[in-house]
Design a protein around this motif. Structure first.
Motif, short mmCIF file in Angstrom:
data_model
loop_
_atom_site.label_atom_id
_atom_site.label_comp_id
_atom_site.label_asym_id
_atom_site.label_seq_id
_atom_site.Cartn_x
_atom_site.Cartn_y
_atom_site.Cartn_z
N UNK A 119 -1.40 51.16 -87.48
CA UNK A 119 -0.07 51.39 -88.08
C UNK A 119 0.66 50.07 -88.32
N UNK A 120 1.90 50.16 -88.76
CA UNK A 120 2.61 48.93 -89.16
C UNK A 120 2.89 48.00 -87.98
N UNK A 121 2.83 48.53 -86.75
CA UNK A 121 2.97 47.67 -85.56
C UNK A 121 1.61 47.27 -84.99
N UNK A 122 0.57 47.50 -85.79
CA UNK A 122 -0.81 47.15 -85.42
C UNK A 122 -1.26 47.92 -84.18
N UNK A 123 -0.78 49.16 -84.09
CA UNK A 123 -1.15 50.06 -82.99
C UNK A 123 -2.22 51.03 -83.52
#
Ligand code: FNR
Ligand code: 8K6
Length: 347
Positions: free
Chosen positions: A32-36
């Motif tokens: 995702x956008x938080x690199x999760x």
């Protein structure tokens, strides 16, 4: 089908694999956008738990390690929690999983983070970011001694985070033209300090990272991937072999979980390696457990292991096309052919 490939293999006294087939690390750009890691990734990895060992897609150790969109990280608590779901699901299905720890060095792009692009020397690469072709690569900043010490510490911290997230170990990504590999090749390393000029100095960063990770999580949980032949974002130099000769001699004293070649096609011969292939060169110079990889079929991998050319096989693209790769080959079923179009979604 009974073959050694499908029988258990002990990596060391604490880790036993149920077979010799590894899922190769495969970047999918789906975090995702938080690199999760997201739920689709949890299910994607869980479906592949029949592998003796899954190696995660390359996972960045800190923000300036990023060179591709949506590659997962292991430096925030949210990322650790996201990975915990992946490792729990793999373990629930009876599998094992290592995290591949990544810093792309000069292949990074500041589009993805605030700050400078770091590399051993201020030597850029041509081209632009895949899937974002408007982002052309920049000339990196040569890392200072302080930058180098902080990079080493951040690899160790990411390894600790990986263990906290439930990974069974880590594979340090020292291959394919990324940061560690940039220190190991003359085409990218013109440093004049203790990290450049000689095989011993050029190996120092790789060994410092390996030793810091071993101190953080133990040697049984530490593995390394290397590309002695330059083939991706790197040019060959006949002096490179002496660097890898030195590095491998040093690694022989470290008892890593395994060493993994980094190559797309292991039939490729390198002039800089006296015309050897990646696995031939590594087998000749490294005495520990060796993972072969690079365009192998089940049959060609079986032959290579029977002929003692390496100990374990990593399978990449066929694992993208066949989540049930191990069942299929065990039952002699036909495999689905890999196609680049399959990269668009996680099946
Ligand atoms: C790769 N490869 C790769 N290697 C690596 O060390 N870290 C990574 O994250 C990736 N990502 C990646 C993505 C995709 C889409 C491909 C096709 C490849 C290289 C991979 O691990 C392997 O070495 C090659 O794919 C060769 O093995 P196969 O596919 O011929 O079995
Ligand atoms: C957009 C996703 C980015 C994935 C990056 C990692 C791997 C890239 C896969 C393709 C690279 C192929 C390189 C082959 C080089 C052979 C040279 C002879």
């Amino acid at each position: 089908m009974t073959t050694e490939l499908l029988l258990p293999f002990k990596l060391n006294s604490t880790i036993e694999l149920k077979n010799r087939i590894l899922m190769a690390p495969l970047t999918r750009c789906m975090a995702d956008e938080n690199l999760v890691p997201n739920q689709a990734m949890v299910e994607y990895y869980a479906r592949r738990a029949e592998a003796g060992l899954i190696i995660s897609e390359a996972t960045i150790i800190r923000p300036d390690a990023q060179g591709y969109p949506n590659t997962p990280g292991l430096f925030t608590s949210e990322q650790i929690q996201g990975w915990q779901k992946v490792t729990d699901a793999v373990h629930a299905n009876g599998g094992k999983i290592f995290a591949q720890l990544w810093h792309v060095g000069r292949v990074a792009h500041p589009h993805f983070f605030d700050g400078e692009v770091l590399a051993p020397s201020a030597i850029g690469i041509e081209g632009s970011v895949p899937r974002m072709r408007e982002l052309t690569y920049q000339t990196p900043k040569a890392a200072t001694s302080e930058d180098i010490q902080s990079l080493i510490a951040d690899y160790a911290k990411a390894a600790e985070n990986a263990v906290e997230a439930g990974f069974d170990g880590v594979e340090i990504h020292g291959a394919n033209g990324y940061l560690i590999d940039q220190f190991l090749h003359y085409a990218a390393n013109e440093r004049e300090d203790e990290y450049g000029q000689t095989p011993e100095n050029m190996s120092r960063f790789a060994l410092d990272v390996v030793d810091a990770v071993i101190s953080a999580i133990g040697t049984d949980k530490t593995a390394l991937r290397l590309s002695p032949g330059a083939y991706f974002n790197m040019s060959e130099d006949n002096r490179d072999k002496a660097v890898f000769d030195y590095l491998l001699a040093q690694l022989n004293t470290r008892q890593l979980a395994y060493l993994h070649g980094g190559i797309f096609d292991d039939s490729m011969r390198f002039a800089s390696l006296e015309d050897m292939t990646t696995s031939e060169y590594l087998r000749a110079n490294y005495s520990g457990t060796l993972v072969g990889v690079g365009s192998y079929s089940f049959e060609s991998a079986k032959d290579a292991i029977e002929e003692n050319r390496f100990d374990l096989i990593a399978i990449g693209r066929p694992f993208i096309a066949n989540p049930d790769y191990v069942s299929r080959i065990s039952q002699g079923k036909e495999l689905v052919a890999y196609d680049d179009a399959m990269l668009a979604e996680l099946i």
